[in-house]
Design a protein around this motif. Structure first.
Motif, short mmCIF file in Angstrom:
data_model
loop_
_atom_site.label_atom_id
_atom_site.label_comp_id
_atom_site.label_asym_id
_atom_site.label_seq_id
_atom_site.Cartn_x
_atom_site.Cartn_y
_atom_site.Cartn_z
N ILE B 54 0.86 -1.18 0.00
CA ILE B 54 0.00 0.00 0.00
C ILE B 54 0.90 1.23 0.00
O ILE B 54 1.74 1.39 0.88
CB ILE B 54 -0.94 0.04 1.22
CG1 ILE B 54 -1.86 -1.19 1.22
CG2 ILE B 54 -1.77 1.32 1.22
CD1 ILE B 54 -2.87 -1.20 2.36
N VAL B 55 0.73 2.04 -1.02
CA VAL B 55 1.50 3.28 -1.10
C VAL B 55 0.53 4.43 -0.88
O VAL B 55 -0.50 4.53 -1.54
CB VAL B 55 2.17 3.42 -2.49
CG1 VAL B 55 2.84 4.78 -2.62
CG2 VAL B 55 3.19 2.31 -2.70
N ALA B 56 0.85 5.30 0.08
CA ALA B 56 0.00 6.45 0.33
C ALA B 56 0.57 7.67 -0.36
O ALA B 56 1.79 7.85 -0.40
CB ALA B 56 -0.12 6.70 1.83
N LEU B 57 -0.32 8.47 -0.92
CA LEU B 57 0.09 9.72 -1.56
C LEU B 57 -0.62 10.81 -0.77
O LEU B 57 -1.85 10.90 -0.80
CB LEU B 57 -0.37 9.67 -3.02
CG LEU B 57 0.21 10.66 -4.01
CD1 LEU B 57 1.73 10.62 -4.01
CD2 LEU B 57 -0.29 10.34 -5.40
N VAL B 58 0.13 11.61 -0.02
CA VAL B 58 -0.51 12.61 0.83
C VAL B 58 -0.17 14.02 0.35
O VAL B 58 0.85 14.23 -0.30
CB VAL B 58 -0.11 12.46 2.32
CG1 VAL B 58 -0.50 11.11 2.86
CG2 VAL B 58 1.37 12.71 2.52
N ILE B 234 -1.98 2.52 7.55
CA ILE B 234 -2.11 1.39 6.62
C ILE B 234 -1.02 1.29 5.57
O ILE B 234 -0.83 0.23 4.99
CB ILE B 234 -3.48 1.36 5.89
CG1 ILE B 234 -3.65 2.58 5.01
CG2 ILE B 234 -4.62 1.18 6.85
CD1 ILE B 234 -4.78 2.38 4.00
N ALA B 235 -0.33 2.38 5.27
CA ALA B 235 0.56 2.35 4.11
C ALA B 235 1.96 1.89 4.46
O ALA B 235 2.52 2.29 5.47
CB ALA B 235 0.61 3.72 3.45
N ASP B 236 2.52 1.03 3.61
CA ASP B 236 3.90 0.61 3.80
C ASP B 236 4.82 1.78 3.45
O ASP B 236 5.77 2.06 4.15
CB ASP B 236 4.22 -0.56 2.85
CG ASP B 236 3.25 -1.70 3.06
OD1 ASP B 236 3.33 -2.37 4.08
OD2 ASP B 236 2.37 -1.89 2.18
N THR B 237 4.46 2.45 2.36
CA THR B 237 5.26 3.57 1.90
C THR B 237 4.38 4.80 1.81
O THR B 237 3.23 4.71 1.42
CB THR B 237 5.82 3.27 0.49
OG1 THR B 237 6.55 2.05 0.55
CG2 THR B 237 6.74 4.37 0.01
N THR B 238 4.92 5.94 2.20
CA THR B 238 4.17 7.19 2.08
C THR B 238 4.97 8.15 1.21
O THR B 238 6.19 8.24 1.32
CB THR B 238 3.93 7.83 3.47
OG1 THR B 238 3.12 6.95 4.24
CG2 THR B 238 3.23 9.18 3.34
N MET B 239 4.24 8.83 0.32
CA MET B 239 4.88 9.85 -0.51
C MET B 239 4.14 11.15 -0.29
O MET B 239 2.92 11.17 -0.18
CB MET B 239 4.81 9.45 -1.98
CG MET B 239 5.51 8.12 -2.26
SD MET B 239 5.53 7.72 -4.00
CE MET B 239 3.80 7.65 -4.36
N VAL B 240 4.89 12.24 -0.22
CA VAL B 240 4.29 13.54 0.06
C VAL B 240 4.32 14.38 -1.20
O VAL B 240 5.35 14.48 -1.87
CB VAL B 240 5.04 14.27 1.19
CG1 VAL B 240 4.37 15.60 1.50
CG2 VAL B 240 5.09 13.39 2.43
N MET B 241 3.19 14.97 -1.50
CA MET B 241 3.09 15.76 -2.71
C MET B 241 2.81 17.21 -2.37
O MET B 241 2.00 17.52 -1.50
CB MET B 241 1.94 15.21 -3.53
CG MET B 241 2.26 15.37 -4.95
SD MET B 241 1.34 14.40 -6.03
CE MET B 241 1.88 15.26 -7.48
N CYS B 242 3.48 18.11 -3.07
CA CYS B 242 3.28 19.53 -2.83
C CYS B 242 3.31 20.24 -4.17
O CYS B 242 4.31 20.18 -4.88
CB CYS B 242 4.39 20.05 -1.92
SG CYS B 242 4.45 21.83 -1.77
N ALA B 243 2.23 20.89 -4.51
CA ALA B 243 2.13 21.68 -5.73
C ALA B 243 2.67 20.94 -6.95
O ALA B 243 3.44 21.49 -7.73
CB ALA B 243 2.84 23.02 -5.55
N GLY B 244 2.30 19.68 -7.11
CA GLY B 244 2.67 18.94 -8.30
C GLY B 244 3.96 18.16 -8.20
O GLY B 244 4.25 17.31 -9.02
N ASP B 245 4.75 18.47 -7.19
CA ASP B 245 6.02 17.76 -7.00
C ASP B 245 5.89 16.70 -5.92
O ASP B 245 5.24 16.92 -4.91
CB ASP B 245 7.13 18.73 -6.56
CG ASP B 245 7.57 19.63 -7.67
OD1 ASP B 245 7.95 19.10 -8.73
OD2 ASP B 245 7.53 20.86 -7.49
#
Lengths: 345, 316
Positions: B54-58, B234-245
């Motif tokens: 599970i990859v989270a995109l926050v 829940i997520a194994d990996t989390t990725m943080v998004m800011c203004a498209g990046d």
């Protein structure tokens, strides 16, 4: 029961002598084809001067209905069928239309759910604030404009924005403008119904911080409604948890967080994954929100309660004090004594 | 159970990640002729999703996280970039949009369970359709059995099949939406804020269901959310998004214990936490935290499983 807790609080010096808002045995019903639905059932609570009182619960539990009842904004099919709502000693339920008009906004103001959309899109922010002063205070336009500028400064918006239309402001700014409008007449009580649900976490934090600061500076009381318990514990001094139209627990926020007594409060507290520490499995609640038209017998929470015993199905638990200022309505609360056996001090 | 799973692929799968997103960008064009302008919603984003991960995109609204989900669901065409699923370069081989085969691999669960189920149909319909379209002409009896299994998997009683969406609570509806996605036995589910419209008390139930699907069925998920705590849950990996990046990524617990990028720090400090001892003043949103200023796009490896985007020269 309410007198007891009031007395206790006075003894504790917990709240100032006279409450700003005193709701007693409030009952609100909605008339439906299938019969009357009691949305708020025998709810009593006080809010002291300068106190932030939180009201938490799931959607449909009746918390917004209470807010609208205090503002006397309920319209058919909703009807207040019992109890009293006293604001600074005056029963709001006895007031006529004209008196109500004068009381609303001057004594009690409200920030609505998704308030950012409650601004008039074809009027500038300035005109909407000026409106408050000209209508309620019969203030001349020029003086009103000056007051409007001051108000915007109060919520950290540049007075240049008086000429802006709502769509030219960000969501957070609009929400702050709405709060400014609510505070325009220095009400003694501000009702906030989910003031930050439509906002992002970062903006939400800014707004909450601002509300806290204003409250400390101006000293008004707040009735704060949300389903986000973490947010509520951060802001409010005392809070109540509501389930299916009834209050199930009332306590100072810290107490409620550290020592929740009602299984429902416990479940709500346990519904937020922590941001630190090990990953632990949380359980939440079974997905069966209460049917407001047909309340189960006994404790209304028993069908979803992990701890329910046989008595819970038949005996409706009254809201009773556990300690001086911590009330709970559950048969299983340790040290819970049935009313007739109760001997207080 | 031990939710802290390693991100290494399971024994039965190969070493290659299930989904590889490479240099994905999306521009939206606004206005018409003399006043045209371009908004870059997604800027050069690359990441992997492993089998059973599970990859989270926050990120905040408008950060582009939903756009990524919609591109992966083939509801939007990307401006540039590659999407490789199971070794196949999807944008190159399926130019037009999603094929049936693609849809049987990738399914989406939408944010609003009130809007994503047609009010005129019974629950049975939502689950029968994908089974009929993607399945192998099941007999009515076999179909019934599959329906029953699906409902049990998402924790709903069989009697719900005859109900209409309006007779279900938000949480139950979202479970139906998940069952509908599961019907085709997808390899990956894209979940776009599946809990944000639900009551707090039932959110955990949906998150636990997603975890169960990963653990028991090995379904991979892209979980889009603005709730960092649930991502950590829940997520194994989390990725943080800011203004498209994509500004930071890593193993969820590690990332949230030691956020590197100022924007991640800002997001984390904004989460209401009743147990927080001192009050946190909201940090001023300065240019450094808010707009990463489209730096060089260079990633710094903070550990084997944690990286962050190099922050452009901070405003002095």
């Amino acid at each position: 029961m309410e007198t007891l807790t009031e007395e206790d609080r006075a003894n504790n010096g917990h709240t100032a002598a006279a409450p700003v808002l005193s709701v007693k045995n409030l009952q609100v019903q909605y008339t439906a084809e299938s019969g009357n639905v009691t949305a708020v059932d025998d709810v009593s609570f006080d809010i002291g001067a300068g106190e932030v009182f939180g009201l938490a619960g799931e959607s449909g539990c009746g918390k917004s209905t209470i807010a609208n009842a205090v503002m006397r904004l309920l319209q058919t099919p909703a009807k207040i069928t019992g109890g009293s709502i006293e604001l600074a000693g005056r029963n709001l339920l006895d007031l006529g239309e004209e008196e109500l008009r004068r009381t609303r906004w001057r004594d009690v103001a409200m920030v609505f759910q998704s308030a950012m959309n409650s601004l008039n899109p074809v009027m500038t922010i300035g005109d909407q604030i000026v409106d408050v002063f000209t209508t309620h205070e019969r203030m001349p336009k020029k003086a009103a404009r000056e007051r409007a500028a001051e108000l915007l400064k109060l919520v950290d918006i540049s007075p240049d924005r008086l000429k802006s239309y709502p769509h030219q402001l960000s969501g957070g700014m609009r929400q702050r403008a709405v709060i400014a409008i609510a505070l325009a007449l220095k009400p003694s009580l501000l009702i906030m119904d989910e003031p930050t649900t439509a906002l992002d976490v970062v903006v939400q934090q800014e707004i909450m911080h601002q509300i806290k600061e204003l409250q400390q500076r101006l000293g008004f009381s707040i009735l704060f409604i949300t389903h986000d318990i973490s947010l509520m514990v951060e802001l409010s001094h005392r809070m109540a948890v509501m389930y299916a139209g009834k209050l199930v627990e009332v306590a100072p926020s810290k107490d409620m967080l550290e020592n929740p007594l009602h299984p429902y409060t416990n479940a709500l507290m346990g519904a937020f994954p922590p941001l630190s520490g090990p990953r632990v499995e949380l359980t939440g609640l079974p997905d069966a929100p209460p049917n407001m038209a047909h309340h189960p017998t006994g404790c209304r929470f028993h069908p979803r309660c992990p701890l329910a015993i046989d008595e819970c199905r038949t005996v409706p638990p009254p809201l009773l004090p556990k300690t001086a200022n911590h009330d709970a309505a559950c048969l299983l609360v340790p040290g819970y004594v049935l009313p007739r056996e109760r001997s207080r001090r | 159970m031990s939710p802290a799973r390693s991100t290494s692929p399971g024994p039965e799968t190969g070493t290659a990640p299930l989904v590889q997103v490479r240099n994905l960008s999306k521009d939206y064009h606004l206005g018409s002729f003399p006043f045209r302008s371009t908004v870059r919603a997604v800027n050069d984003v690359s990441f992997d999703i492993n089998h059973g991960e599970i990859v989270a995109l926050v990120g905040e609204s408008g950060s582009g996280k939903s756009t990524i989900a919609r591109i992966l669901a083939r509801l939007e065409q990307p401006t540039a970039g590659q999407l490789i699923i199971g070794g196949q370069d999807i944008f190159a081989t399926e130019r037009r949009g999603a094929s049936m085969k693609y849809r049987s691999k990738v399914q989406m669960v939408f944010q609003d369970p009130f809007g994503s189920l047609n009010p005129a149909h019974r629950i049975e319909h939502f689950l029968t359709r994908p089974l009929q379209l993607h399945g192998e002409n099941d007999s009515p009896k076999a179909l019934k059995l599959k329906l029953r299994e699906l409902m049990a998997t998402v924790g709903l009683g069989e009697q719900m099949l005859d109900r209409y969406p309006h007779q279900l609570s938000g949480g139950q509806r979202q479970r139906v939406a998940i069952a509908r996605a599961l019907a085709v036995e997808p390899e990956i589910i894209l979940a776009d804020e599946p809990t944000s419209m639900l009551d707090v008390s039932v959110r955990i139930g949906i998150l636990n269901l997603m975890r169960k699907l990963r653990d028991e069925r090995g379904v991979s998920m892209l979980y889009i959310t603005h709730d960092l705590a649930s991502a950590r849950y829940i997520a194994d990996t989390t990725m943080v998004m800011c203004a498209g990046d994509l500004v930071e990524g890593g193993e969820s617990i590690e990332l949230m214990a030691a956020p590197h990028h100022p924007y991640t720090q800002l997001l984390l400090s904004a989460v209401p936490d009743a147990r927080r001892t001192q009050t946190v003043r909201p940090p001023k949103r300065d240019a450094a935290a808010r707009n990463t200023g489209r730096g060089t796009g260079e990633r710094i490896a903070l550990s084997a499983s944690h990286w962050a985007l190099k922050v452009p020269v901070p405003a002095a």
